[in-house]
Design an enzyme around this catalytic site. Structure first.
Site, PDB file in Angstrom:
ATOM      1  N   ARG A 142      26.978  34.506 -10.111  1.00  0.00           N
ATOM      2  CA  ARG A 142      25.528  34.147 -10.808  1.00  0.00           C
ATOM      3  C   ARG A 142      24.772  33.811  -9.433  1.00  0.00           C
ATOM      4  O   ARG A 142      25.343  33.755  -8.418  1.00  0.00           O
ATOM      5  CB  ARG A 142      25.544  32.808 -11.650  1.00  0.00           C
ATOM      6  CG  ARG A 142      26.003  31.615 -10.979  1.00  0.00           C
ATOM      7  CD  ARG A 142      25.947  30.470 -12.028  1.00  0.00           C
ATOM      8  NE  ARG A 142      26.429  29.397 -11.271  1.00  0.00           N
ATOM      9  CZ  ARG A 142      26.351  28.178 -11.940  1.00  0.00           C
ATOM     10  NH1 ARG A 142      25.880  27.791 -12.779  1.00  0.00           N
ATOM     11  NH2 ARG A 142      26.633  27.177 -11.189  1.00  0.00           N
ATOM     12  N   LYS A 151       1.145  -1.244  -0.095  1.00  0.00           N
ATOM     13  CA  LYS A 151       0.079  -0.156  -0.196  1.00  0.00           C
ATOM     14  C   LYS A 151       0.833   1.426   0.061  1.00  0.00           C
ATOM     15  O   LYS A 151       1.692   1.448   0.996  1.00  0.00           O
ATOM     16  CB  LYS A 151      -0.946   0.080   1.154  1.00  0.00           C
ATOM     17  CG  LYS A 151      -1.907   0.988   1.137  1.00  0.00           C
ATOM     18  CD  LYS A 151      -3.317   0.515  -0.029  1.00  0.00           C
ATOM     19  CE  LYS A 151      -4.265  -0.232   0.591  1.00  0.00           C
ATOM     20  NZ  LYS A 151      -5.269  -0.645  -0.184  1.00  0.00           N
ATOM     21  N   HIS A 208      17.798  27.354 -12.599  1.00  0.00           N
ATOM     22  CA  HIS A 208      18.339  28.458 -13.373  1.00  0.00           C
ATOM     23  C   HIS A 208      17.752  29.820 -13.093  1.00  0.00           C
ATOM     24  O   HIS A 208      16.542  29.733 -13.166  1.00  0.00           O
ATOM     25  CB  HIS A 208      18.632  28.271 -14.745  1.00  0.00           C
ATOM     26  CG  HIS A 208      19.128  26.847 -15.131  1.00  0.00           C
ATOM     27  ND1 HIS A 208      20.722  26.504 -14.748  1.00  0.00           N
ATOM     28  CD2 HIS A 208      18.694  25.764 -15.684  1.00  0.00           C
ATOM     29  CE1 HIS A 208      20.980  25.322 -15.207  1.00  0.00           C
ATOM     30  NE2 HIS A 208      19.922  24.770 -15.647  1.00  0.00           N
ATOM     31  N   GLN A 228      28.543  20.990  -8.926  1.00  0.00           N
ATOM     32  CA  GLN A 228      28.878  19.666  -8.512  1.00  0.00           C
ATOM     33  C   GLN A 228      29.812  19.658  -7.397  1.00  0.00           C
ATOM     34  O   GLN A 228      29.971  19.075  -6.381  1.00  0.00           O
ATOM     35  CB  GLN A 228      29.910  19.219  -9.787  1.00  0.00           C
ATOM     36  CG  GLN A 228      29.085  18.719 -10.961  1.00  0.00           C
ATOM     37  CD  GLN A 228      28.584  19.497 -12.022  1.00  0.00           C
ATOM     38  OE1 GLN A 228      28.561  20.904 -11.595  1.00  0.00           O
ATOM     39  NE2 GLN A 228      28.375  19.401 -13.361  1.00  0.00           N
ATOM     40  N   THR A 259      -3.005  -5.553   0.905  1.00  0.00           N
ATOM     41  CA  THR A 259      -2.650  -4.216   0.934  1.00  0.00           C
ATOM     42  C   THR A 259      -3.415  -3.470   1.805  1.00  0.00           C
ATOM     43  O   THR A 259      -2.859  -2.479   2.413  1.00  0.00           O
ATOM     44  CB  THR A 259      -2.382  -3.574  -0.489  1.00  0.00           C
ATOM     45  OG1 THR A 259      -3.560  -3.180  -1.018  1.00  0.00           O
ATOM     46  CG2 THR A 259      -1.470  -4.246  -1.462  1.00  0.00           C
TER      47      THR A 259
END
Ligand SMILES: O=c1[nH]c(=O)c2[nH]c(=O)[nH]c2[nH]1
Length: 278
Positions: free
Chosen positions: A171, A12, A242, A214, A60
């Site tokens: 940025r 479930k 972005h 990264q 379930t």
């Protein structure tokens, strides 16, 4: 050529369990636990698939009831609640050999004695799997949205005939952190580990001068492992949300790095695992 049944599991999914604890604190204030619990079981399930005989199938619907019944006497930390459930399904049913219980815990901030507002500090997660002998606990967080308005650069990448992206030394860096961490122990102060891991992720995001998402990912994973000895591996999934500087020149205006378009798709998706060396 013979046809055979491959890997399978059932359960479930997305049981929405809310528990109110009344008057536990000195001020008798209520506490809320708001969960999304998914159960996935596997084992001796060939019969139901091949012939429809259901004598080995824990319904379930029963799984759902168990999730609610186990909340009756308190839920506690989601890792511990997941362990209780995961062990129960395998230990109580001969036909069930493996269980996975996945839990999301939605954060609420108390407004008063019995009033709450849903907060945006990230959803705590846990996944517990159990094979009748060994339990594996994974904790984590998702939807933890963070942004640095400076201190992020991206340059030095290769340029080919399809490259249009400009290099930048300033940025916006924004992401919605999804992280999971693997426990090296079977029991611990789950809440303390969660707080420490979350704080480490936030601190590393905020104080890393980023040359790439990264690099930020690796810094965040490293900070968690340096801070929390109970963990041996951290996996991160970081969408690069972005923010593009808007060209205001058509309107006769300059844009000295102040007005951005927040794009929702496509997005870079930066994923990686940081672990202790064996
Ligand atoms: O931090 C980033 N990593 C990338 O791999 C990448 N690619 C891209 O277009 N922008 C960025 N930013």
């Amino acid at each position: 050529m013979a046809i055979v049944l491959g890997e399978n599991q059932y359960g479930k999914a997305e049981n929405r369990v809310v528990r109110i604890d009344r008057g536990l604190d000195d001020d008798e204030a209520h506490r809320i636990t708001d969960l999304n619990v998914s159960v996935a079981l596997s084992g001796d399930m060939a019969d139901t698939h091949l012939t429809g005989a259901n004598d080995k199938v824990l319904a379930t619907d029963t799984q759902k009831n168990t999730v609610f019944a186990f909340a009756r006497d308190g839920i506690g930390e989601i890792e511990a609640y997941g362990l209780r459930l995961a062990r129960h399904f395998v230990d109580s049913q001969e036909s069930i050999h493996h269980s996975t219980v996945s839990i999301e815990s939605y954060p609420w901030t108390r407004l008063g004695h019995h009033s709450f507002s849903r907060s945006g500090e990230g959803t705590r997660t846990a996944v517990v799997s159990y094979d009748g002998v060994k339990a594996q606990v994974t904790g984590g967080i998702k939807d933890l949205t963070v942004l640095n308005s400076t201190g992020s650069e991206f340059w030095g990448f290769p340029r080919d005939r399809y490259t249009t992206l400009g290099e930048t030394t300033d940025r916006i860096l924004a992401t919605a952190v999804s992280a999971t961490w693997r426990f090296a122990v079977e029991d611990t102060d789950w809440a303390k580990v969660y707080e420490a891991a979350r704080d480490s992720l936030l601190e590393a995001f905020a104080d890393t001068h980023s040359l790439s998402l990264q690099q930020t990912l690796y810094a965040m994973g490293t900070r968690v492992l340096e801070t929390v000895p109970e963990l041996d591996e951290v996996s991160l999934s970081l969408p690069n949300k972005h923010h593009f500087l808007v060209d205001l020149e058509p309107f006769g205006l300059d844009n000295p790095g102040e007005v951005f378009f927040a794009a929702d798709r496509p997005y870079g998706l930066i994923e990686g695992t940081v672990r202790r060396e064996a």
